[in-house]
Design an enzyme around this catalytic site. Sequence first.
Site, mmCIF file in Angstrom:
data_model
loop_
_atom_site.group_PDB
_atom_site.id
_atom_site.type_symbol
_atom_site.label_atom_id
_atom_site.label_comp_id
_atom_site.label_asym_id
_atom_site.label_seq_id
_atom_site.Cartn_x
_atom_site.Cartn_y
_atom_site.Cartn_z
ATOM 1 N N HIS A 228 0.802 -1.234 0.000
ATOM 2 C CA HIS A 228 0.000 0.000 0.000
ATOM 3 C C HIS A 228 0.830 1.277 0.000
ATOM 4 C CE1 HIS A 228 0.947 -0.180 4.281
ATOM 5 N NE2 HIS A 228 0.669 1.111 4.312
HETATM 6 C C1 UD1 Z 1 -2.350 5.157 5.805
HETATM 7 C C2 UD1 Z 1 -1.110 5.694 6.499
HETATM 8 C C3 UD1 Z 1 -0.014 4.633 6.439
HETATM 9 C C4 UD1 Z 1 -0.504 3.321 6.998
HETATM 10 C C5 UD1 Z 1 -1.746 2.905 6.210
HETATM 11 C C6 UD1 Z 1 -2.321 1.595 6.671
HETATM 12 C C7 UD1 Z 1 -0.610 8.110 6.390
HETATM 13 C C8 UD1 Z 1 0.232 9.119 5.742
HETATM 14 N N1 UD1 Z 1 -0.576 6.886 5.839
HETATM 15 O O1 UD1 Z 1 -2.031 5.005 4.415
HETATM 16 O O2 UD1 Z 1 1.070 5.074 7.232
HETATM 17 O O3 UD1 Z 1 0.511 2.344 6.864
HETATM 18 O O4 UD1 Z 1 -2.738 3.933 6.376
HETATM 19 O O5 UD1 Z 1 -3.329 1.187 5.775
HETATM 20 O O6 UD1 Z 1 -1.287 8.411 7.355
HETATM 21 N N2 UD1 Z 1 -9.336 4.589 1.403
HETATM 22 C C9 UD1 Z 1 -10.519 3.907 1.239
HETATM 23 N N3 UD1 Z 1 -11.114 3.419 2.349
HETATM 24 C C10 UD1 Z 1 -10.594 3.585 3.603
HETATM 25 C C11 UD1 Z 1 -9.386 4.285 3.735
HETATM 26 C C12 UD1 Z 1 -8.767 4.777 2.612
HETATM 27 O O7 UD1 Z 1 -11.027 3.738 0.138
HETATM 28 O O8 UD1 Z 1 -11.196 3.110 4.586
HETATM 29 C C13 UD1 Z 1 -8.673 5.132 0.199
HETATM 30 C C14 UD1 Z 1 -8.626 6.636 0.248
HETATM 31 O O9 UD1 Z 1 -9.638 7.177 -0.486
HETATM 32 C C15 UD1 Z 1 -7.280 6.978 -0.303
HETATM 33 C C16 UD1 Z 1 -6.467 5.741 -0.122
HETATM 34 O O10 UD1 Z 1 -7.335 4.691 0.228
HETATM 35 O O11 UD1 Z 1 -7.356 7.225 -1.670
HETATM 36 C C17 UD1 Z 1 -5.378 5.932 0.860
HETATM 37 O O12 UD1 Z 1 -5.890 6.173 2.187
HETATM 38 P P1 UD1 Z 1 -5.056 7.050 3.245
HETATM 39 O O13 UD1 Z 1 -5.653 6.910 4.589
HETATM 40 O O14 UD1 Z 1 -4.836 8.407 2.730
HETATM 41 O O15 UD1 Z 1 -3.632 6.408 3.260
HETATM 42 P P2 UD1 Z 1 -3.157 4.906 3.308
HETATM 43 O O16 UD1 Z 1 -2.510 4.626 2.018
HETATM 44 O O17 UD1 Z 1 -4.227 3.967 3.788
#
Ligand code: UD1
Length: 388
Positions: A228
Site C-alpha cells: 500500500h
Molecule cells: C495510511 C497511512 C499509512 C498506513 C496505512 C495503513 C498516512 C500518511 N498513511 O495510508 O502510514 O501504513 O494507512 O493502511 O497516514 N481509502 C478507502 N477506504 C478507507 C481508507 C482509505 O477507500 O477506509 C482510500 C482513500 O480514499 C485513499 C487511499 O485509500 O485514496 C489511501 O488512504 P489514506 O488513509 O490516505 O492512506 P493509506 O494509504 O491507507
Amino acid sequence: MTIKVHLIAAARPNFVKIAPLYHALKKSWVEPSIVHTGQHYDINMSDAFFRDLMLPEPHFHLGIGSGTHAEQTGRVMMAYEKILMETCPEMVIVVGDVNSTVACALATTKISYNQHSKLSRSSVSSIPDYPGGRPLLAHLEAGFRSFDRSMPEEINRLVTDALSDILWTPSPDADENLKREGILEGKIIRVGNIMIDSLEMLRSVIEKQKMPAELGLTPGDYAVVTLHRPSNVDTPEQLGAICDGLLAISEQIRTVFPVHPRTRKNLESFGLLRKLESTTGLILTEPVNYVRFMSLIFDCRFVLTDSGGIQEESTYLGIPCLTLRPNTERPITIEQGTNKLTTAENMVKDAEAILSAEAVSSRVPELWDGHTAERIVESIKDISGVGC
Ligand code: UD1
C-alpha cells in the site's frame, strides 16, 4: 482519583495498537476514551477491526475521511481541538505514524485549558519541560526512523516525537534514535511491542479461524502479499514491475493478496488488475480483518509486504518476510528477526531463495512478549503519580 485518557486511532494499524492498551486501561484506575479520526472508514478497514479486537464503538468520531496530507492533517487538528476543549483529558496517547498521529499531537500540545487540570507542571516533575495546563502527550511506538524523509510517515514520526512528553519505545534502536535527536532521557521509556499484545490476546481465536482452508490453501504452502505504500503503488512503472514479480512468484507458490483500497484504485487505473485477477496461482481478496489476516500469516510459507506491522509480526512468529522497500524503520526485524529488504527487481530471486531454504534462524526481540500494555499502565502510574 481517576484520570481521563484519550486513545487516538485513525487507520487500520492503529486499531491493532490501541486495543490491548484500551483493555488494560479499562482494568486500571484510568478512564480511557477512543477517538476515531475517521482516516480509514471502510467496513473492512475499520469496523471489522473494532469487532475483532473487542473494542467498543469509538467514544468520539471525527469523520475526517480521505484527502491530501494537509487536508487530512488540518481537518483532524480542527475537529480534535474542539473535543479537547469540551472534554479536557489529562492525557492523550497517539500511536504509530499516520497523519492523524501528528495532527492530534499538534492539537494536544498547543491547547491551553482555562481550568485546573489534575496534572500540573509540578505534579509531573519527571518530565522537566512539561508546561502544565494541557494534557500530557504520550507517543506509543516512538523512536522508529527510516531516515527517509520522502516517506510521509517519517515526517509524522519526527514531529510527533519532538512534541511528545512521554515516548514509549519498542526496542533499543528506537531509544538511540531519540537520544540522538536530543530528546531528554527521562521521557524515553522502553515498553516493548504492543502489536505482539494484540496477537497474543487473540491467539486462540486466530488459530481457530482457518482462513487458508476457506481459500483452498495448504498450510505452509502459500505466500501472502500486502502492498500500500505510495512509493510502491502510486506509479505505473513501479506497480507494474511488482505485478510482473508477483506473477512469477505465483507460478511457484500459490499467493494470496488482500488488496488495500489505494492499491486497488491504482491497479485499476493503470490497467493491471485484470491480469492479476485472471492468474490462477494468485488469489486477490478484499482487505481482510485482523483475525482472518493473522490466520493467513500464521500458516504461510513467507510474506511479501511493505507494511511496518507485518515485519514485526513475522519476526515474532519466525516466518520469513520480504519487505519491498529500500529501508525500514524497524531494523531489529532484520538484525534479529526474519526480515529482508527487497526490490521489484530482486523479489522473485529472494522468494526462490526462501522456497529452497531450510528453516530460517531468528530470535524474538526483548520485550516483544505480550505484556507491553501492562508496562504502559505502570508507566502512567509512575509519571502521573495517580493510581499509586
Ligand atoms: C495510511 C497511512 C499509512 C498506513 C496505512 C495503513 C498516512 C500518511 N498513511 O495510508 O502510514 O501504513 O494507512 O493502511 O497516514 N481509502 C478507502 N477506504 C478507507 C481508507 C482509505 O477507500 O477506509 C482510500 C482513500 O480514499 C485513499 C487511499 O485509500 O485514496 C489511501 O488512504 P489514506 O488513509 O490516505 O492512506 P493509506 O494509504 O491507507
